[in-house]
Design an enzyme around this catalytic site. Structure first.
Site, PDB file in Angstrom:
ATOM      1  N   GLU A   1       9.955   9.141 -16.569  1.00 62.31           N
ATOM      2  CA  GLU A   1       8.536   9.617 -16.662  1.00 62.31           C
ATOM      3  C   GLU A   1       7.844   9.077 -18.040  1.00 62.31           C
ATOM      4  O   GLU A   1       7.140   8.794 -18.356  1.00 62.31           O
ATOM      5  CB  GLU A   1       8.273  11.060 -16.661  1.00 62.31           C
ATOM      6  CG  GLU A   1       8.548  11.507 -15.235  1.00 62.31           C
ATOM      7  CD  GLU A   1       8.898  13.136 -15.065  1.00 62.31           C
ATOM      8  OE1 GLU A   1       7.923  13.820 -15.061  1.00 62.31           O
ATOM      9  OE2 GLU A   1      10.080  13.551 -15.202  1.00 62.31           O
TER      10      GLU A   1
ATOM     11  N   LYS B   1      16.178  22.387  -9.730  1.00 59.12           N
ATOM     12  CA  LYS B   1      15.374  21.142 -10.319  1.00 59.12           C
ATOM     13  C   LYS B   1      16.466  20.030 -10.970  1.00 59.12           C
ATOM     14  O   LYS B   1      17.389  20.314 -11.971  1.00 59.12           O
ATOM     15  CB  LYS B   1      14.324  21.273 -11.034  1.00 59.12           C
ATOM     16  CG  LYS B   1      13.184  22.144 -10.679  1.00 59.12           C
ATOM     17  CD  LYS B   1      12.226  21.201  -9.954  1.00 59.12           C
ATOM     18  CE  LYS B   1      11.251  20.374 -10.925  1.00 59.12           C
ATOM     19  NZ  LYS B   1      10.029  20.075 -10.143  1.00 59.12           N
TER      20      LYS B   1
ATOM     21  N   HIS C   1       0.806  -1.072  -0.085  1.00 58.80           N
ATOM     22  CA  HIS C   1       0.008   0.147  -0.054  1.00 58.80           C
ATOM     23  C   HIS C   1       0.853   1.251   0.158  1.00 58.80           C
ATOM     24  O   HIS C   1       0.613   2.329   0.474  1.00 58.80           O
ATOM     25  CB  HIS C   1      -0.738  -0.041   1.069  1.00 58.80           C
ATOM     26  CG  HIS C   1      -1.656  -1.271   1.412  1.00 58.80           C
ATOM     27  ND1 HIS C   1      -2.934  -1.488   1.089  1.00 58.80           N
ATOM     28  CD2 HIS C   1      -1.103  -2.307   2.134  1.00 58.80           C
ATOM     29  CE1 HIS C   1      -3.071  -2.606   1.368  1.00 58.80           C
ATOM     30  NE2 HIS C   1      -2.272  -3.214   2.156  1.00 58.80           N
TER      31      HIS C   1
ATOM     32  N   SER D   1      15.292  22.515 -15.249  1.00 57.62           N
ATOM     33  CA  SER D   1      14.100  23.101 -15.453  1.00 57.62           C
ATOM     34  C   SER D   1      14.787  24.418 -15.906  1.00 57.62           C
ATOM     35  O   SER D   1      15.459  25.043 -15.419  1.00 57.62           O
ATOM     36  CB  SER D   1      13.107  23.282 -13.868  1.00 57.62           C
ATOM     37  OG  SER D   1      12.607  24.490 -14.329  1.00 57.62           O
TER      38      SER D   1
END
Ligand code: ARG
Length: 481
Positions: free
Chosen positions: A307, A300, A173, A294
């Site tokens: 992704e 970043k 979970h 970024s």
């Protein structure tokens, strides 16, 4: 442009040439939109190498069977090689008015060798031709994918061997559940990918029958030798039924379903990389090679490759769905609907190959941060099950009672803000007086993982053994080529 069709959709008679390959009974050229919906050369040109391979095998067989003269067959083979050379050199001029790869290749063959080119299509149809080409393409893709999946397994097993004893939290979970080792976690993916490879190989075994010689749908009256062409193209045997031969696309569906499951697996690992990279987890680092910055936020470091690997499953699963819907309800044998099998399959298998390469790179690039993983592994009372098991083993408590007692101890520990490892013995004894200091030996995360020696469990000794067994197997396979 010489291959412009008639404008508009009206049936205006035109002087323009109707299709040179099948236009004998046609007086008009196709409407522009007819050509637009019909043309497949923009994408099926990918099949040119397979098409030429198939044609060479067909021509050689026709000559052996006495259907073509040896001289014609020789001309055809030489001409096809010349066409392939042009395609490989990038000088081949594809024509949209010739519809597809088959007619583009044949038409160019005619330019090069003249009349003999017209004999190549004896005892053959584009229906069995495309079925053969597409099978050869999918088979090549399967072989490539199975190979690179083996490299990913190897990279994972290597990392697993190095981190057989690196403790991290195991989750259920996405809540801390029990400590596991990083190596164990990586080996879970080695197993998954092992099944993926099995699925591709199973699909390959069923794919590997040759449709060539099914002709349009009914077979042919020429004395062809389908066993010869099947063998020449590396197939195990010819397909047994000509109707099935031209209308089956199961091989693509099976391969896309194997690709979908594989992509699902990679999306799960990609998701873990994305999470583990966050400062909140901080379990792993990726170098500049697999991250991007970024343009507005200088601090970043984004895991874009992970992704995108997570996202590609969308188009891969979509390809399966798309082809399944194309095939649904199609009557036997060939229908032009089946031309829609290619784009999605090309895209899915080539996308998967890219995902595999990116994941392979990330697996090699990523480094765990063992201190962070270890600290996280101790959080969330992750050795509570070890405590309960100790009560069962040492105090002979039924597991259900031990579960209850442990729950009370966790509650007490939580109230004073300590983890189990640092809980005073006296506090535990308030709940269960028979607990002794021996209990502490099972409360550290290291001892917890060490104790999980059951077959397939996370104990470092198991992980090491399993990683080495995989490495041995994969390296043996590699040396066999
Ligand atoms: N371009 C076609 C395809 O991909 C080749 C077969 C065409 N056959 C035909 N009878 N029109 O399916």
């Amino acid at each position: 442009m010489t291959d412009k069709p008639a404008k508009g959709t009206a049936n205006t008679p035109s002087n323009a040439q109707s299709n040179a390959m099948w236009g004998g009974r046609f007086a008009m050229s196709p409407a522009e939109v007819m050509q637009e919906i019909n043309v497949s050369i923009d994408f099926d040109k990918r099949l040119a190498p397979q098409d030429i391979r198939g044609s060479k095998a067909h021509a050689a067989m026709l000559a052996d069977a006495g259907i073509l003269t040896k001289a014609d067959a020789k001309e055809i083979a030489k001409g096809l090689d010349a066409v392939l050379a042009e395609i490989e050199a990038g000088t081949f001029k594809y024509s949209r008015s010739l519809e597809d790869v088959h007619m583009n290749v044949e038409s160019r063959l005619k330019d090069i060798i003249g009349a003999a080119a017209g004999r190549l299509h004896t005892a053959r149809s584009r229906n069995d031709q495309v079925a053969t080409d597409f099978r050869l393409y999918v088979r090549d893709q399967i072989d490539g994918i199975v190979h690179v999946l083996g490299s990913v397994q190897h990279a994972l097993a290597k990392k697993a061997e190095a981190h057989a004893a690196t403790v991290m939290p195991g989750f259920t979970h996405l809540q801390p559940a029990q400590p596991v080792t990083f190596g164990h976690h990586l080996l879970a993916y080695v197993e998954m990918i092992g099944r993926d490879r099995g699925r591709f190989l199973d699909a390959r075994a069923r794919l590997n029958e040759c449709p060539l010689g099914s002709a349009a749908l009914a077979g042919t009256s020429f004395p062809i030798d389908r066993h010869q062409t099947a063998e020449a193209l590396g197939f195990d045997r010819p397909m047994a039924n000509s109707l099935d031969g031209v209308s089956d696309r199961d091989f693509a569906l099976e391969t896309l379903s194997a690709a979908t499951i594989t992509a699902i697996h990679f999306s799960r690992f990609a998701e873990e990389i994305v999470s583990w990279m966050t400062p909140q987890f901080g379990f792993i680092t990726l170098t500049d090679k697999f991250t991007t910055g970024s343009s507005i936020m200088p601090q970043k470091r984004n895991p874009d490759a992970a992704e995108l690997s997570r996202a590609k499953v969308g188009r891969i699963a979509g390809a399966f769905q798309s082809l399944a819907m194309v095939m649904k309800g199609l009557p036997l044998a060939y229908s032009k609907d089946m031309q829609e099998d290619k784009e999605v399959t090309f895209d899915a298998l080539e996308s998967l190959t890219l995902v595999i390469a990116a994941m392979n790179g990330m697996i090699e690039d990523l480094e765990p941060v063992p201190e962070v993983m270890r600290t996280a592994a101790g959080r969330g009372y992750s050795t509570a099950t070890d405590l309960a098991d100790w009560l069962v083993r040492e105090l002979k408590m039924p597991f259900r009672d031990a579960h209850h007692v442990t729950g009370s101890i966790v509650k007490a520990a939580e109230a004073i803000g300590l983890d189990l490892e640092h809980m005073p013995l006296a506090d535990m004894q308030k709940i269960e007086p028979r607990i002794t200091k021996a209990v502490f030996s099972v409360l550290s995360v290291e001892n917890s993982v060490k104790s999980r020696v059951s077959y397939g469990g996370t104990a470092p000794q198991n992980v090491l053994k399993s990683a080495r067994a995989w490495l041995k197997r994969l390296e043996k396979e590699r040396s066999k080529g």
